[in-house]
Design a protein around this motif. Structure first.
Motif, PDB file in Angstrom:
ATOM      1  N   CYS A  61      -0.952  -3.209   8.705  1.00 41.80           N
ATOM      2  CA  CYS A  61      -1.361  -4.621   8.798  1.00 41.80           C
ATOM      3  C   CYS A  61      -0.518  -5.511   7.873  1.00 41.80           C
ATOM      4  CB  CYS A  61      -2.853  -4.778   8.510  1.00 41.80           C
ATOM      5  SG  CYS A  61      -3.412  -4.081   6.961  1.00 41.80           S
ATOM      6  N   LEU A  99       0.812  -1.225   0.000  1.00 38.71           N
ATOM      7  CA  LEU A  99       0.000   0.000   0.000  1.00 38.71           C
ATOM      8  C   LEU A  99       0.839   1.264   0.000  1.00 38.71           C
ATOM      9  CD1 LEU A  99      -2.887  -0.590   2.588  1.00 38.71           C
ATOM     10  CD2 LEU A  99      -3.048  -0.544   0.117  1.00 38.71           C
ATOM     11  N   CYS A 151      -2.819   2.740   5.851  1.00 32.24           N
ATOM     12  CA  CYS A 151      -1.482   2.997   6.391  1.00 32.24           C
ATOM     13  C   CYS A 151      -0.527   1.855   6.074  1.00 32.24           C
ATOM     14  CB  CYS A 151      -1.563   3.198   7.903  1.00 32.24           C
ATOM     15  SG  CYS A 151      -1.996   1.694   8.800  1.00 32.24           S
ATOM     16  N   GLY A 152      -1.067   0.682   5.798  1.00 27.94           N
ATOM     17  CA  GLY A 152      -0.212  -0.462   5.461  1.00 27.94           C
ATOM     18  C   GLY A 152       0.360  -1.182   6.673  1.00 27.94           C
ATOM     19  N   CYS A 168      -3.720  -2.199  13.858  1.00 28.33           N
ATOM     20  CA  CYS A 168      -4.534  -1.271  13.065  1.00 28.33           C
ATOM     21  C   CYS A 168      -4.854  -0.002  13.867  1.00 28.33           C
ATOM     22  CB  CYS A 168      -5.838  -1.949  12.626  1.00 28.33           C
ATOM     23  SG  CYS A 168      -6.863  -0.822  11.677  1.00 28.33           S
ATOM     24  N   PRO A 169      -4.448   1.162  13.356  1.00 25.87           N
ATOM     25  CA  PRO A 169      -4.623   2.398  14.145  1.00 25.87           C
ATOM     26  C   PRO A 169      -6.085   2.797  14.319  1.00 25.87           C
ATOM     27  CG  PRO A 169      -3.877   2.914  11.925  1.00 25.87           C
ATOM     28  CD  PRO A 169      -3.810   1.425  12.060  1.00 25.87           C
ATOM     29  N   CYS A 181     -10.709   2.074   7.212  1.00 22.77           N
ATOM     30  CA  CYS A 181      -9.291   1.971   6.819  1.00 22.77           C
ATOM     31  C   CYS A 181      -8.731   3.301   6.313  1.00 22.77           C
ATOM     32  CB  CYS A 181      -9.133   0.897   5.741  1.00 22.77           C
ATOM     33  SG  CYS A 181      -7.441   0.728   5.151  1.00 22.77           S
ATOM     34  N   ILE A 182      -7.529   3.643   6.790  1.00 25.39           N
ATOM     35  CA  ILE A 182      -6.872   4.874   6.328  1.00 25.39           C
ATOM     36  C   ILE A 182      -5.638   4.535   5.477  1.00 25.39           C
ATOM     37  CG2 ILE A 182      -7.776   6.390   8.150  1.00 25.39           C
ATOM     38  CD1 ILE A 182      -5.160   5.977   9.692  1.00 25.39           C
ATOM     39  N   LEU A 190      -9.685  -7.011  11.752  1.00 26.50           N
ATOM     40  CA  LEU A 190      -9.428  -7.660  10.460  1.00 26.50           C
ATOM     41  C   LEU A 190      -9.582  -9.178  10.504  1.00 26.50           C
ATOM     42  CD1 LEU A 190      -6.462  -5.350   9.607  1.00 26.50           C
ATOM     43  CD2 LEU A 190      -8.422  -5.656   8.095  1.00 26.50           C
TER      44      LEU A 190
END
Ligand code: SF4
Length: 469
Positions: free
Chosen positions: A315, A150, A312-313, A369-370, A309-310, A375
């Motif tokens: 995960c 991502l 951020c990658g 995950c922020p 989801c933002i 998930l």
């Protein structure tokens, strides 16, 4: 080739790609280490995650009104807004803008949503030259490959690969020194910025209260993309919105800290409509394309939280499966745990039903995950959905039905345990079965199977109570 075979082949290719399996863990470890340090600086990480999650949930629950507010504010500032229900609508709108300006060259900054709608291919078919300006995207564009991460799209490439690609463009041999490669890319891209007719960007967050689009980068390419060409088109997924600047103040650092371990990216550019008379620079025309493409179907379902989801990658950077198979094995634009959840929702089970199984369900993705997207729970939800909708193979269904029946009939279960111990004894090597028949062959081809115990726990417990064990 069936989607299942295609997935198996991509996984096999990933597992056999020694170079990728060296570079991906290195980057994963770097990014993960940076995230841990940067998040620790915040103090109470869980409170920050809770706050970020609640902002995202509140926004999703009021998405219609925030989108209306955003559109109204963009229009009030002289921009154009287009709501695209499908990828084809977004492509048609961008095409129309490109044609109306007789544009020959488009420069782009990194954007996953334009990858999702295959915008580059569409523009190239129109005869428009497309130049990716993010360094990673530039590398994979030259390699004619899709992104494999991502936020680090060329994570699978080594410096040697990059030197080879750049040398072809330069028409002279370049060394694999980072400084030389970066200097070359900068020199190439500056010329492209100066001569591009249109700049196309994604959108990290759109701010509803002012109609602003916020784009972040570490290379400054997003700022050049959005300010130098006369026309700027921003494409955003409809969920990438925040109510106001206070909420952005929470989410932006959560994104950068989770993505690269930075307090903030080097550049954060906010674009509010086209250039005004008093502005030093900026585009003369500004268009915002707001893409649905299946997102509104997710709202109100068990999967709604995935829209928090933002991108951020984080995960991807902790996923043990991604670490082994790499991003291309997923076959989708979005890879890793978020891709395994999101892709089947956006594009259906027919082609993507394998993805929810590309997980060990260890839960590491959920932990980092922020915005607290569960998930691994959503991956289980997908598996459940597939069974209920008849996507699971007949043999698997039959096996689980039989298992369900046995476990709900204790006497039968006790007998079955005894029979299984005896039956599997023919196949066992000591307490382990190394080569199973039929469906078990798939399991024993890659790992040992313990021989079923001689007695069930209940039998052992009973015997123990009676002093016989
Ligand atoms: S699911 Fe969470 S960790 Fe993964 S990319 Fe999205 S926000 Fe980041």
């Amino acid at each position: 080739m069936s989607p299942k075979q295609a997935f198996a082949e991509r996984v096999e290719a990933g597992l056999n790609n020694k170079q990728m399996r060296t570079s991906v863990p290195l980057t994963q470890d770097n990014l993960r280490g940076g995230r841990i340090r940067a998040m620790a600086e915040l103090g109470n990480v869980e409170e920050w995650r809770e706050l970020a999650s609640s902002i995202r949930m509140h926004t999703l629950e009021n998405l219609d009104s925030y989108l209306e507010q955003l559109a109204e504010n963009v229009r009030n500032r002289g921009g154009h807004v287009h709501f695209a229900a499908q990828a084809s609508d977004a492509l048609a709108y961008v095409e129309q803008v490109v044609r109306s300006h007789q544009a020959k060259k488009v420069v782009k900054s990194k954007s996953m949503v334009t990858e999702e709608i295959h915008l580059n291919q569409h523009l190239e078919q129109m005869g428009v030259k497309v130049v990716e300006s993010d360094l990673g995207e530039y590398i994979i564009q030259l390699a004619k490959e899709p992104p494999s991460h991502l936020i680090a799209p060329a994570v699978h490439k080594t410096r040697g690969d990059v030197a080879e690609l750049f040398s072809k463009v330069a028409n002279r041999p370049l060394s694999d020194r980072t400084e030389e490669l970066c200097a070359f890319a900068r020199e190439q891209l500056r010329g492209e910025f100066l001569t591009a007719d249109i700049g196309i960007s994604g959108c990290n967050f759109a701010v509803a209260e002012t109609g602003s689009v916020v784009v972040i980068s570490n290379e400054g390419n997003a700022r050049l993309t959005t300010t130098m060409p006369k026309v700027h088109i921003a494409v955003m997924g409809m969920e990438r919105i925040v109510p106001g600047w206070r909420e952005l103040d929470v989410l932006l650092p959560m994104l950068t800290r989770s993505a690269t371990g930075q307090k903030l990216s080097v550049y954060a550019t906010a674009i509010t409509g086209p250039r005004r008379a008093e502005d030093a620079d900026g585009p003369e025309e500004f268009h915002l394309v707001i893409l649905d493409n299946g997102r509104s179907d997710i709202l109100g379902t068990a999967y709604q939280e995935v829209l928090k989801c933002i991108r951020c990658g984080a995960c991807l950077n902790v996923c043990p499966v991604y670490r082994q198979i790499g991003g291309h094995a997923y076959g989708s634009v979005y890879s890793g745990p978020i891709g395994a959840v999101l892709t089947p929702l956006l594009s259906g089970y027919e082609e993507w039903k394998e993805l929810p199984y590309a997980s060990s369900l260890c839960g590491a993705c959920t932990e980092v995950c922020p915005v607290k997207i569960p998930l691994h729970d959503l991956l289980i939800e997908h598996r459940k959905d597939q069974v209920e909708r008849g996507y699971a193979p007949f043999s698997e269904n039959a096996a689980f039905r039989a298992f369900g029946y046995l476990t709900s009939h204790p006497t039968l279960y006790g007998t079955a345990v005894k029979l299984a111990h005896a039956g599997f004894g023919l196949l066992a090597d000591g307490d382990v079965i190394r080569k199973g028949p039929g469906m078990l062959a798939g399991w024993t081809a890659v790992r040992d199977l313990p021989r079923p115990a001689k007695q069930s726990f209940r039998q052992w417990w009973q015997a123990r109570k009676e002093g016989k064990a």
